[in-house]
Scaffold this motif. Structure first.
Motif, PDB file in Angstrom:
ATOM      1  N   PRO A 590       0.817  -1.218   0.000  1.00 38.40           N
ATOM      2  CA  PRO A 590       0.000   0.000   0.000  1.00 38.40           C
ATOM      3  C   PRO A 590       0.856   1.276   0.000  1.00 38.40           C
ATOM      4  N   ASP A 591       0.410   2.287  -0.763  1.00 40.97           N
ATOM      5  CA  ASP A 591       1.011   3.625  -0.722  1.00 40.97           C
ATOM      6  C   ASP A 591       0.221   4.421   0.306  1.00 40.97           C
ATOM      7  N   VAL A 592       0.724   4.449   1.537  1.00 41.96           N
ATOM      8  CA  VAL A 592      -0.035   5.065   2.630  1.00 41.96           C
ATOM      9  C   VAL A 592       0.045   6.589   2.593  1.00 41.96           C
ATOM     10  N   ASN A 593       0.884   7.155   1.733  1.00 47.89           N
ATOM     11  CA  ASN A 593       1.005   8.622   1.636  1.00 47.89           C
ATOM     12  C   ASN A 593       0.264   9.177   0.429  1.00 47.89           C
ATOM     13  N   ALA A 594      -0.578   8.353  -0.176  1.00 44.88           N
ATOM     14  CA  ALA A 594      -1.288   8.789  -1.384  1.00 44.88           C
ATOM     15  C   ALA A 594      -2.250   9.928  -1.068  1.00 44.88           C
ATOM     16  N   VAL A 595      -2.383  10.853  -2.055  1.00 47.43           N
ATOM     17  CA  VAL A 595      -3.293  12.001  -1.934  1.00 47.43           C
ATOM     18  C   VAL A 595      -4.465  11.776  -2.882  1.00 47.43           C
ATOM     19  N   PRO A 596      -5.701  11.879  -2.389  1.00 46.92           N
ATOM     20  CA  PRO A 596      -6.860  11.653  -3.267  1.00 46.92           C
ATOM     21  C   PRO A 596      -6.859  12.615  -4.448  1.00 46.92           C
ATOM     22  N   ALA A 597      -7.143  12.127  -5.618  1.00 50.20           N
ATOM     23  CA  ALA A 597      -7.231  12.966  -6.811  1.00 50.20           C
ATOM     24  C   ALA A 597      -8.542  13.727  -6.855  1.00 50.20           C
ATOM     25  N   GLU A 668      -6.943  11.540   2.971  1.00 51.56           N
ATOM     26  CA  GLU A 668      -5.620  11.002   3.288  1.00 51.56           C
ATOM     27  C   GLU A 668      -5.648  10.254   4.621  1.00 51.56           C
ATOM     28  N   LEU A 669      -4.835   9.202   4.684  1.00 52.18           N
ATOM     29  CA  LEU A 669      -4.743   8.443   5.930  1.00 52.18           C
ATOM     30  C   LEU A 669      -4.182   9.312   7.049  1.00 52.18           C
ATOM     31  N   ASP A 670      -4.712   9.086   8.252  1.00 49.23           N
ATOM     32  CA  ASP A 670      -4.099   9.734   9.410  1.00 49.23           C
ATOM     33  C   ASP A 670      -2.889   8.896   9.836  1.00 49.23           C
ATOM     34  N   GLU A 671      -2.172   9.374  10.843  1.00 51.84           N
ATOM     35  CA  GLU A 671      -0.939   8.705  11.253  1.00 51.84           C
ATOM     36  C   GLU A 671      -1.207   7.281  11.761  1.00 51.84           C
ATOM     37  N   GLY A 673      -3.562   5.270  10.746  1.00 51.79           N
ATOM     38  CA  GLY A 673      -3.802   4.425   9.584  1.00 51.79           C
ATOM     39  C   GLY A 673      -2.515   4.085   8.860  1.00 51.79           C
ATOM     40  N   LYS A 674      -1.626   5.096   8.722  1.00 52.20           N
ATOM     41  CA  LYS A 674      -0.345   4.841   8.066  1.00 52.20           C
ATOM     42  C   LYS A 674       0.466   3.799   8.812  1.00 52.20           C
ATOM     43  N   LYS A 675       0.463   3.896  10.130  1.00 60.04           N
ATOM     44  CA  LYS A 675       1.224   2.954  10.945  1.00 60.04           C
ATOM     45  C   LYS A 675       0.650   1.543  10.840  1.00 60.04           C
ATOM     46  N   LYS A 676      -0.680   1.484  10.765  1.00 60.75           N
ATOM     47  CA  LYS A 676      -1.346   0.178  10.734  1.00 60.75           C
ATOM     48  C   LYS A 676      -1.070  -0.577   9.444  1.00 60.75           C
ATOM     49  N   TYR A 677      -1.054   0.111   8.298  1.00 65.31           N
ATOM     50  CA  TYR A 677      -1.019  -0.570   7.008  1.00 65.31           C
ATOM     51  C   TYR A 677       0.323  -0.478   6.272  1.00 65.31           C
ATOM     52  N   ALA A 678       1.250   0.313   6.769  1.00 66.82           N
ATOM     53  CA  ALA A 678       2.483   0.562   6.021  1.00 66.82           C
ATOM     54  C   ALA A 678       3.267  -0.721   5.737  1.00 66.82           C
ATOM     55  N   ASP A 679       3.265  -1.670   6.680  1.00 69.68           N
ATOM     56  CA  ASP A 679       4.075  -2.868   6.526  1.00 69.68           C
ATOM     57  C   ASP A 679       3.252  -4.099   6.109  1.00 69.68           C
ATOM     58  N   LYS A 680       2.017  -3.873   5.665  1.00 71.24           N
ATOM     59  CA  LYS A 680       1.188  -4.995   5.227  1.00 71.24           C
ATOM     60  C   LYS A 680       1.571  -5.424   3.801  1.00 71.24           C
ATOM     61  N   HIS A 681       1.316  -6.729   3.530  1.00 69.14           N
ATOM     62  CA  HIS A 681       1.594  -7.290   2.213  1.00 69.14           C
ATOM     63  C   HIS A 681       0.286  -7.848   1.654  1.00 69.14           C
TER      64      HIS A 681
END
Length: 791
Positions: A590-597, A668-671, A673-681
């Motif tokens: 997942p790209d957890v820093n993505a910005v909605p278009a 955008e994900l909050d912090e 959410g980023k922490k939760k999903y950043a290392d998922k596969h």
């Protein structure tokens, strides 16, 4: 409401739309109806057999009692008998004739069933092969010879023989609740089982040994009633030697007169051991009643001594057996006889073995203990064993009857034996003793459905072998052992639901495949707790009754709470194999820093066109023409709102565009959410059903840290698309390889397409936070204006 994460896949659109997209890309893929109900394939339930699979409130079955006196002529190998038969008509039907099974006519070249098979002329032949052709052209003198058949007044009864069946005309109609008693005198020449091997074998008869003595296996030996039942009337399948028996329960008293030095083993309990045993044998029998190990009632030395002296005197053994469907016995002076008890629910069962010198090394060590083990194990998995004895006779074959069975297990002349001979003895003893439960107690029709006794018994045999020795080389029940059969060409396969006489690969179809199917139900589909309970319930419901396949299928579903029609349809009514292929693997991070278009915005929208039918169909026209019909909007004018008027042109169309607020569904994900999903596969796996038989998808994940995880997807995942399935998984660790069916538990015939050992480099997908967005009040300002005007 709990907030959820929305995953936007750059290559596959929304994850939540994967299933819908899969169905859309594969239209019509469910045409095979693999998950449809069996419906009219199963017979309609009634007051005799319920839709739950249990006997109904008006279930009935016939009863037949036999009083038989017979004498074995050892010199001429002839059996002579006289029997009194009492037939109880418990059916609601009036009977004008009875059908008897004359199974001994199987050995006759004149009165056998005459079910022939094709035989081409060989390039080479033996004299025995030519003798087969010659002997079948003339009467070989085998089969029943009926010398008298009368009612209890002595009046002869009319009858007609149809090969292995005899119809007896009743003097008067036998009404429901009545009984008919008649007598038959008969004799026949016993078959030398070795001679009849070239005709497909002889289950009953005798075997000759080098010492000049015989061992007699007296089976399907007396004229006996065919089964009359609610589901088929009179059983009318001829006996060819393959499809076994369909019989009614009853009580037997049998007196066998044999040479005085013979030992007799038999269905039931002996009533006159006091007269047939020597004082030494009686003392040993008394000791055996409480023994922890088998006690020899007749020793090997005693059997050898008797074999060397042949007595010309006679002795009569008397046996009684209640609530049995058949009766068999064995007789020989060559027998060693041992016994020990086993306790089943506080009831003693005497386990016994009879065997000659050539079987002594194996049978003396193993046979009676295997009998005891089988009785205990089967009682645990089905119903408590109800009979007083269980016996194993070494007869160089495998065949079963109530409380007695005939099995192989001979050593070499020097007393040594191979492991295969030892295992064959254990294998067959467990199997044949196990038949005491199916079909001797749960009394299915073997002549029609071999799998209902052979398949169910082979399944329990597999469990008993595992509990005997966890390393026992089982060949029936383990799913991986059936794959060579299931991958055969379709023209060499039949469904399990095939009549016994019409099966090509009889052992695989009637024994192995149903045993495997039940083991898969237990281990993979239902689990042990659910299946074991359901199987016990089937045995409990139908003990001393006669179930059909539908009763079995319905009971297992009823007691497990699981719809298994898809399983019965695939495994029992079909010939498709299991072959689930892992076709592709996609890996993403997942790209957890993505910005909605897309952001919140205002758009201009017009009032939609009226929503009216594009065609005025016939029903609408006729409804308008029918003066008796009053439409609700005519009856109640308050229902005529703005849209009712707008659709009829009573409100003009306004082409003006109005601004409408449209909110974005993500942010955008909050912090957290980023922490939760950043290392998922994330892994997308594509599967195809190449074999056709739907089964669970069992996935073994091997992670790069060396650990493993097994994940199970139920077979219902195929219900929307029987050919292809796509599933996406989220994992905490990176995957190194993937394998399907790691324990070989689904009978998959092609394991070459079950593995994926090279995981691709990860792609990226955008990950956002789901917003709770309040929808706008509406997009029709014109309606609001109309409502203000009072419309």
């Amino acid at each position: 409401m709990k907030k959820a994460a929305l995953l936007l896949l750059t290559s596959l659109s929304l994850l939540t739309g994967v299933l819908a997209q899969n169905i859309q890309n594969n239209p019509g893929s469910n045409h095979g109806n693999k998950f449809e109900q069996l419906g009219t394939i199963l017979p309609t339930s009634n007051e005799y057999r319920t839709a739950s699979g249990a006997p109904g409130p008006k279930y009935w079955q016939q009863r037949v009692d036999y009083d038989i006196k017979c004498e074995l002529d050892e010199v001429n190998n002839k059996l002579t008998g006289s029997e009194t038969i009492t037939y109880y008509n418990n059916s609601p039907d009036v009977l004008t004739y009875l059908w008897l099974q004359m199974d001994e006519n199987q050995h006759s070249t004149v009165n056998n069933a005459n079910y022939q098979s094709s035989n081409s002329m060989p390039r080479q032949a033996t004299d025995n092969m030519l003798n087969n052709l010659e002997e079948r052209r003339s009467d070989n003198g085998y089969g029943f010879n009926i010398t008298k058949m009368v009612d209890m007044t002595g009046k002869p009864l009319k009858s007609i023989l149809n090969k292995t069946m005899l119809r007896v005309e009743l003097p008067t109609a036998l009404k429901p609740g009545q009984k008919f008693v008649f007598k038959i005198d008969w004799n026949y020449k016993l078959a030398n089982r070795g001679d009849f091997m070239r005709f497909g074998g002889a289950r009953g008869g005798y075997e000759s040994f080098d010492d000049g003595n015989n061992a007699y296996t007296i089976t399907q030996w007396y004229p006996r009633l065919c089964k009359y039942s609610d589901d088929q009337g009179w059983q009318n399948h001829q006996f060819t030697g393959r499809g076994e028996f369909a019989l009614s329960f009853g009580n037997f008293k049998v007196q066998m007169t044999v040479p005085a030095d013979h030992i007799v083993g038999s269905t039931g309990e002996c009533l006159n051991y006091a007269q047939t045993m020597t004082p030494t044998q009686k003392a040993r029998w008394a000791k055996a009643q409480t023994a922890k190990e088998p006690v020899e009632i007749v020793t090997l030395e005693e059997a050898k001594a008797a074999s060397a002296k042949k007595s010309t005197a006679k002795k009569t053994w008397i046996y009684k057996a209640d609530d049995v469907r058949d009766f068999a016995w064995t007789s020989s002076r060559r027998f060693v006889w041992d016994a020990m008890p086993v306790t089943v629910e506080n009831k003693k069962v005497m386990c016994m073995s009879f065997y000659g010198e050539e079987a002594y090394p194996i049978y003396n060590r193993l046979s009676t203990k295997a009998v005891a083990h089988t009785i205990k194990t089967y009682s645990d998995f089905s119903i408590p064993y109800p009979y007083p004895t269980a016996q194993s006779v070494e007869g160089n074959q495998g065949m079963e009857y109530p409380m007695i069975c005939f099995n192989p297990g001979r050593a070499q002349k020097d007393g040594s034996y191979t492991e295969s001979s030892r295992n064959a003895a254990i294998f067959v003893i467990i199997h044949e003793v196990g038949h005491n439960f199916f079909p001797m107690i749960v009394n299915s029709d073997e002549r029609q459905w071999s799998w209902m006794d052979e398949g169910l018994n082979s399944y329990l045999q597999y469990l008993a072998q595992e509990l005997w020795d966890n390393t026992f080389p089982s060949t029936e029940g383990a799913p991986w052992t059936i794959t060579n059969y299931m991958k055969l060409p379709k023209d060499q396969l039949e469904p399990i639901m095939t009549n016994s006489e019409n099966i090509i690969n009889f052992g695989a179809n009637a024994y192995d495949k149903p045993a495997t199917a039940l083991n898969i139900l237990r281990e993979t589909i239902l689990g042990r707790e659910l299946f074991d309970y359901a199987f016990r319930e089937y045995a409990r419901r139908w003990a001393f009754k006669s179930p059909t396949p539908a009763d079995f299928f319905r009971t297992i579903e009823d007691a497990s709470g699981e719809d298994l029609d898809w399983f019965w349809r695939g495994w029992f009514y079909g010939t498709d194999p299991v072959d689930i292929s892992l076709d592709s693997v996609k890996y993403a991070k997942p790209d957890v820093n993505a910005v909605p278009a897309f952001r919140d915005t205002t758009v201009m929208r017009k009032l939609p066109k009226p929503m009216v039918n594009e065609f005025d169909d016939l029903s609408k026209r006729r409804n308008r023409e029918d003066k008796n019909i009053v439409f609700e909007t005519d009856r109640d004018t308050t229902l005529r709102d703005f849209y009712w008027r707008y659709d009829r042109g009573l409100e003009p169309y306004d082409s003006t565009s109005y601004p409408v607020q449209v909110a974005s569904g993500v942010e955008e994900l909050d912090e957290a959410g980023k922490k939760k999903y950043a290392d998922k596969h994330f892994y997308e796996l594509s599967f195809s059903n190449k074999g056709g038989l739907v089964m669970p998808i069992i996935i073994e994940w091997t992670y790069k840290d060396g650990s493993k995880e097994v994940e199970r997807i139920p077979a219902q995942v195929w219900r929307a698309n029987e050919k292809k399935v796509v599933k996406t998984f989220m994992k905490d660790r990176e995957v190194a390889s993937i394998k399907l069916d790691p324990y070989r538990e689904t009978a998959d015939i092609d394991e070459s397409n079950n593995s994926w050992n090279e995981i691709p480099q990860p792609s990226k997908f955008q990950l956002f936070k789901q917003r709770n967005v309040k929808q706008p009040d509406g997009i029709n300002p014109m309606q609001k204006a109309a409502e203000k005007k009072g419309f």
